[in-house]
Design an enzyme around this catalytic site. Sequence first.
Site, PDB file in Angstrom:
ATOM      1  NE  ARG A  21      -3.637   2.254   2.533  1.00  0.00           N
ATOM      2  CZ  ARG A  21      -3.477   3.199   3.434  1.00  0.00           C
ATOM      3  NH1 ARG A  21      -2.504   3.101   4.315  1.00  0.00           N
ATOM      4  NH2 ARG A  21      -4.272   4.251   3.463  1.00  0.00           N
ATOM      5  CB  SER A  44      -9.424   1.254   0.467  1.00  0.00           C
ATOM      6  OG  SER A  44     -10.243   0.281  -0.112  1.00  0.00           O
ATOM      7  CG  ASP A  75     -17.653   1.174  12.458  1.00  0.00           C
ATOM      8  OD1 ASP A  75     -17.209   0.762  13.524  1.00  0.00           O
ATOM      9  OD2 ASP A  75     -18.567   2.015  12.355  1.00  0.00           O
ATOM     10  N   GLY A 125     -11.083  -7.610  12.454  1.00  0.00           N
ATOM     11  CA  GLY A 125     -10.765  -6.693  13.533  1.00  0.00           C
ATOM     12  C   GLY A 125      -9.910  -5.558  13.030  1.00  0.00           C
ATOM     13  CB  ILE A 146      -4.796  -2.995  10.865  1.00  0.00           C
ATOM     14  CG1 ILE A 146      -5.731  -3.535   9.775  1.00  0.00           C
ATOM     15  CG2 ILE A 146      -3.352  -3.350  10.579  1.00  0.00           C
ATOM     16  CD1 ILE A 146      -5.480  -2.944   8.410  1.00  0.00           C
ATOM     17  CG  HIS A 193     -21.661 -27.078  13.364  1.00  0.00           C
ATOM     18  ND1 HIS A 193     -21.709 -28.389  12.958  1.00  0.00           N
ATOM     19  CD2 HIS A 193     -20.526 -26.956  14.065  1.00  0.00           C
ATOM     20  CE1 HIS A 193     -20.647 -29.035  13.414  1.00  0.00           C
ATOM     21  NE2 HIS A 193     -19.916 -28.189  14.084  1.00  0.00           N
ATOM     22  CG  ASP A 209     -16.429 -29.612   7.377  1.00  0.00           C
ATOM     23  OD1 ASP A 209     -16.800 -29.448   6.207  1.00  0.00           O
ATOM     24  OD2 ASP A 209     -15.234 -29.772   7.695  1.00  0.00           O
TER      25      ASP A 209
END
Lengths: 472, 360
Positions: free
Chosen positions: A323, A338, A381, A414, A416, A442, A446
Amino acid sequence: MIARKRLLTHAWRQALGEIQPEWLLHSGFSRCISGLSHSKMRTPTAFPVLSNARTVEISLLGKPHWRNAQTAAAAASTANDIIQFKLSDIGEGIAEVVVKEWFVKIGSKVNQFDPICEVQSDKASVTITSRYDGVISKLHYNVDDVAKVGTALVDIKLAEGSPTSPTAKLQQPVQPDDMSSLQDSRSLSDKSKALATPAVRRIAMENNVTLSDVKGTGRDGRVLKEDVVRYLENAQQAKQKIEERIDQEAPSGIAAPSVKAKNTCPFPEENFSAPGSRQSSSGCGEPLKGIQKAMVKTMTAALMIPHFGYCDEIDLTNLVHLRKQLKDLAKSRGINFSYMPIFIKAASLALTQFPILNAHVDDKVENLIYKGSHNIGIAVDTPNGLLVPNIKNIGGTYAKPVILPPTVAIGALGKIQVLPRFGDHDQVVKCHLMQISWSADHRVIDGATMARFSNLWKSYLENPSMMLLDMK
Amino acid sequence: MTKKWQVLISKSHDIYTNLAWEDWLYRKMDFSHLNLLLLWRNAPCVVVGRYQNPWKEVNVSMLEDAGVQLARRNSGGGTVYHDMGNLNFTFMTERKLYNRRTNLEFIVKVLREKYAIPAEVSQRDDIVVKGTLKISGTAAKLGRTAAYHHCTLLCNVRKDQLRAVLTPRNKGIHTNASISVPSPTVNLSEINSVITSADMIPVFAQQFSDLNLSEKIAVIEIDPSDGDYPGMEFAATDLASTSFIYGNTPKFNIIRDFVLPSSQDTPAPTNVILDILIEKGKICSFTISGTATEAVKGIATSALSAVVGCDFDSQEMWAALSAGFASSSATTSGTDRNSGDEHHREFVYRCLIQTLNLQE
């Protein structure tokens, strides 16, 4: 910077329902919990956190449309199609019912399966749910009116691309009859009776929490983030029993030795005061309650729709360097570099090798319906990071990303973080790490498949040039 | 995957907890592979249907003194009285398998075979003996993927209390809410004296188990409050709240017409008509009409203005009404007071009390 802001504003507007997106919209940060046994437990230590981190979620959808492609089977609506949703046969030979309560009004946005109204016939109270996605344009009855079966109940202005043909029925996945949680998770309107800010609603939606189930401790009974968190902690304990049960019954799932998972669970930085306590068999989270009740409760609990989670840590250092190199080049072309398109592309590539993740189940969980094209939804977000720091402060609570129907799997990325790691020669190097947590149905997926997909996706991100090799 | 069957027996006798537990299971369980039978009993209470009017159905004012709770359930149907002599059944399945009659036939079969009770399922899906004596009332809730049918069974309830609470005081109520169809009832114990609700629980559980021969059905005693049903405790608190029980009453009017005695100003009798609108359990607005004098109507208007906004039949409402009476008596003191005005004032307040008390 401005281009990015515009992108986010667009996504935010979509989130508010102003624009009908092809992408599934839900944003926010989720941590993973896992019912898996891990090959390696990371020794917890404290780590610094990047302040301007951002959160992204990718979910893999089973919907049949992707931009301009349309499957031959389902005829999709065009803009401004208005359909009359008729009161279908309720059974028991009932010809008419009394409308008792409306859950929508003109202008309300509805999704398929959202409750529309409650009707009563003799001793039965029946919840009528929508068959379509769209906006309510007319109510044909008032409260206390008698409605005849087979007549129009409401008019719905269909959302663009909403399938209207009968084949659309095949794509209905099995869902819990939790009408209100579907309501909260699928629509951002004010149908929920609980008072809560949009940020809190989002957290609740993320975690499949019905806001009206949560006791609000704020002003006017407002539901605060802490209230949702406390609710989740209690739910966590119940759900961990489910996972423990599933683990016991299906040990071949995740712990298969062929799966080379260097997976570790993210620990919140604040909770490293008791490193030893994290070594429970369920991986991460609270220690389990006593066993004596487990038998009875897990039997009941195991009959709820089973989710399992899988989490991992991805080293984005190479991507970050890439980047840096391309940033200036991109700027000169007037585009903003991005990570998003790269995440998507990597997921798409990985999906070609694991088509089952791009499928979903029919009602009886007997048939898998494979989708021809990849439909990958993204939610972004805002950089204000409202959700991230607050959930982080919970202390020991993990939340699973929500699997929203008709998805079979969902991933939550999550933030960075810049963290120290040991390099090849045991020197300390600076790494850009991102947690990924997957949640999957489930009944369909699997653990081994989920793990392999995740590993493949991870390898693309850790070695971006690999993607060039596998591209067609 | 074969269907799992379970009989869950609640250890709680709190109506709100049991209703919240029942609702939790209905909303959260995946019934594509599960059939549930819930068996539960409650301490004395009256339960109205989701969109019924409690004041129309129940003698609300006697409940507190009698120690009988009031609850509103989520299913349809009419008003029922529970105490520990009543056994509740809830049959919960996926929507496709909803079948009230089958469930009721099961109960009738057990009553006939095990207890020699000549019971049968009536046209209206009640269980009756001797054609008309009701021993069970039924209600149901249907959603998109799940449904439940629940019913009562009068084993050995206190019939005197049942009759008292289900004899409402509701003069003047005009409503579109669904009303109960009253029927004469009888206890099973009057027909077969060995019967108690407690003894019937294991019998029904066993008989239900025997229905499915291929797999042993689990019979489990559950304490709904033991933390395995996240959100349920809070839901129970909501079910017990006045805003849920009374606030969900469909809007209704109380309309009364009172004849005033003739007086100096009005040699011929006149009347005053009170029309009070109550929405969401609160007094919303009112209109006063009739041939009575403006003075009389004025008294009524100012008195009722004091209670607008109050929860109907609440302490607050009664206090506001009394305060209004006291203050209006002060204003008519002195030289302006004459026996006619005083007479009117007292009469109007008596009418208001009668109206708001729903009495004859």
